[in-house]
Design a protein around this motif. Sequence first.
Motif: not given
Length: 332
Positions: A93-95, A119-126, A155-159
């Motif tokens: 899921v791309s937020v 949610v398994a993992e959340v990655t923050y991309i500035s 963007v928050l990449l939600v796994r």
Amino acid sequence: MNQRTKPSSPATERTRSAGAVAARTGVGDRFSSWLDHHREMWRESWVRFFAAPMSSGMTALVIAIALALPAALQLGLANFQRAVAGWDGQPQVSVFLHKRAQESAVTSFADDLRGDPLVAEVTYISPEQALAEFQQASGLGDALLGMDTNPLPAVLLVRPKGSDSAALEALAQRLRESALTDSVVLDMAWVQRLANLTELGRRMSLGLAFLLALGVLLVVVNSIRLHIENRRQEILVVKLVGATDAFVRRPFLYTGLVYGLVGGLIAWLLVSIGVWLLAGPVSGLANLYGSGFELDGPGITYLFGLGGGAALLGLTGAWLAVARHISAIQPR
């Protein structure tokens, strides 16, 4: 004058009683005879197979080709699944966040998501990281350098932990309702395409295996029918002296078993040769993509599977042919 009949002596009585004697065969003797006949028919089947190498080899080769096609497809599908196993098979899921969102609020929002049980993992991309990645991927670095502002949002990449469609849609809808989000993209279409493609390949291999197994049965039935016709007079003679149908059909069953077994072994050899020919190009292609993937060939499991399955098909085809034709041959 009447003569008195002399009584018979004991020796005479023993002589008269020593006529035809009905001998009873024990269970052990019958089993030993049955086993000896099976061994003899097994050896004779191989002798007959190699006595006509051209016709026997052609029949076994037809069986081998029919079995090698679905076996190669199934092996290719297994290698494909192994090749994509290292890829990210989970939907994502791309937020996309509002450009006016404060960094502290975004950090708190990401921490809340990490605590979500779905949610398994959340990655923050500035925005800066997103711009750098876009410049590298698109090759438009010089053109983007002249821009006054960065047009890309954070963007928050939600796994997610699961892959259930309903749960993923509910999670995406909940993310859309947040005041920090501008748009939410649920990226699971490619995962579904991959799963559908794999399932399609599996069903195609099963369907092809069924059709070609039916072809193997027809080949064996026709071959055994020819053997029966060639030995028709021999069958009439042995039936005339009291042979049972089980006794008569035994050599033909072993002949079908040998045909299937040899065909299965040749099929395994054909698949092995195909994998050996493709291993080099596939390995070179994988190296170009930075992968160490190598083709897996048909191992001992395939050998026993093809050999045993082909032998069973040969035995079944022989049984069908014998059941139809042997009973019709009766002495008159």
